[in-house]
Design an enzyme around this catalytic site. Structure first.
Site, PDB file in Angstrom:
ATOM      1  N   CYS A  93       0.852  -1.483  -0.064  1.00 38.80           N
ATOM      2  CA  CYS A  93       0.033  -0.164   0.338  1.00 38.80           C
ATOM      3  C   CYS A  93       1.000   1.366  -0.066  1.00 38.80           C
ATOM      4  CB  CYS A  93      -0.884  -0.236   1.302  1.00 38.80           C
ATOM      5  SG  CYS A  93      -2.505   0.861   1.108  1.00 38.80           S
ATOM      6  N   HIS A 190      -3.672  -5.668   2.629  1.00 38.82           N
ATOM      7  CA  HIS A 190      -3.045  -6.007   3.626  1.00 38.82           C
ATOM      8  C   HIS A 190      -3.581  -7.223   4.463  1.00 38.82           C
ATOM      9  CE1 HIS A 190      -2.233  -2.138   4.808  1.00 38.82           C
ATOM     10  NE2 HIS A 190      -3.014  -1.693   3.457  1.00 38.82           N
TER      11      HIS A 190
HETATM   12  N1  GLN Z   1      -2.015   6.725   2.615  1.00 41.11           N
HETATM   13  C1  GLN Z   1      -2.642   6.132   1.413  1.00 41.11           C
HETATM   14  C2  GLN Z   1      -3.893   5.732   1.079  1.00 41.11           C
HETATM   15  O1  GLN Z   1      -4.581   6.208   1.438  1.00 41.11           O
HETATM   16  C3  GLN Z   1      -2.400   4.404   2.301  1.00 41.11           C
HETATM   17  C4  GLN Z   1      -2.552   3.663   3.589  1.00 41.11           C
HETATM   18  C5  GLN Z   1      -1.776   2.511   3.408  1.00 41.11           C
HETATM   19  O2  GLN Z   1      -1.122   1.954   3.376  1.00 41.11           O
HETATM   20  N2  GLN Z   1      -3.075   1.653   4.321  1.00 41.11           N
HETATM   21  O3  GLN Z   1      -4.266   5.374  -0.309  1.00 41.11           O
END
Ligand code: GLN
Length: 238
Positions: A93, A190
């Site tokens: 992510c 995740h």
């Molecule tokens: N902040 C980034 C987004 O909202 C990554 C989020 C994350 O790592 N889950 O896309």
């Protein structure tokens, strides 16, 4: 044998439980009597490109990405050298987004990435949250959970990690999820990703060890529990 893992920005990119991937890699290696060294690499901390076999970067909120982005760019030459020598990168992510050319969050400046993956990300107008199921080219499946507003678009020559069966994936539009460039992997999954995807975990371990030990085979493990968890996740709604 020893598996050497660099966990980049563990203190900052850690709010989605992605350190479970480090636990899975470590345990599955140790079950094969492979020694494991995990080094938490923080801001301004050197990471010798000759030393590490696998680099891991987890996910985080825009704020944490803003804190680490410049540091990541400062070490981009070393990381590119490690990638060229066959080190494995697993990025999740927020970490994945910064492996591309840039990430433009809702607020604040565009964050320059390190261009290990020909891709870019822009914050979208909705958060993509929920279970994800993807199918890879070899017909295997990966399961996980997504929580991002960023929409990632891959360059024409970049393969997604898999095709979305359930969920949004990279951008909720082109049905691609993640990216794979050689031994460099980016994904929005995740969960954490690896415990429920044991075959993929072993692929990463094998690839990471190949760099220093040549082609290796890993003894099979009793994956009944992991496989049960994977199969249960296959039935979950988005
Ligand atoms: N902040 C980034 C987004 O909202 C990554 C989020 C994350 O790592 N889950 O896309």
């Amino acid at each position: 044998m020893q598996l050497r893992i660099a966990h980049l920005y563990a203190r900052f990119l850690n709010i989605y439980g992605d350190r479970g991937n480090i636990i899975a890699l470590t345990q599955r290696a140790k079950w094969r009597n492979i020694d494991v060294e995990v080094s938490a690499i923080g801001l301004d901390q050197a990471a010798d490109p000759e030393h590490f076999d696998l680099y891991f970067i987890g996910g985080g909120q825009d704020k944490q990405q803003q804190i680490i982005a410049q540091d990541l760019v400062k070490r981009s030459q070393d990381l590119k050298k490690a990638a060229e020598q066959g080190a494995v990168f697993l990025t999740i992510c927020g970490g994945y987004q910064l492996l591309g050319h840039y990430y433009k969050p809702h607020e604040g400046e565009e964050l320059k990435g390190i261009s290990l993956i020909d891709a870019y990300t822009v914050a979208g107008n909705r958060r993509m949250i929920g279970n994800v199921l993807i199918r890879r080219e070899d017909d295997s499946t990966l399961v996980g959970f997504e929580n991002h507003s960023g929409q990632t678009f891959l360059g024409s020559g970049v393969k997604p990690l898999g095709q979305v069966i359930v969920g949004n994936g990279n951008n909720g539009e082109d049905k691609g999820e993640g990216a794979q460039v050689g031994h460099i992997y980016g994904t929005y999954l995740h969960g954490s990703l690896l415990p429920k995807n044991p075959v993929f975990t072993d692929t990463l371990i094998r690839q990471a060890l190949t760099r220093r030990y040549g082609a290796i085979e890993l003894a099979p493990l009793d994956d009944a529990l992991e496989t049960t968890a994977h199969k249960r996740a296959l039935t979950l709604p988005a």
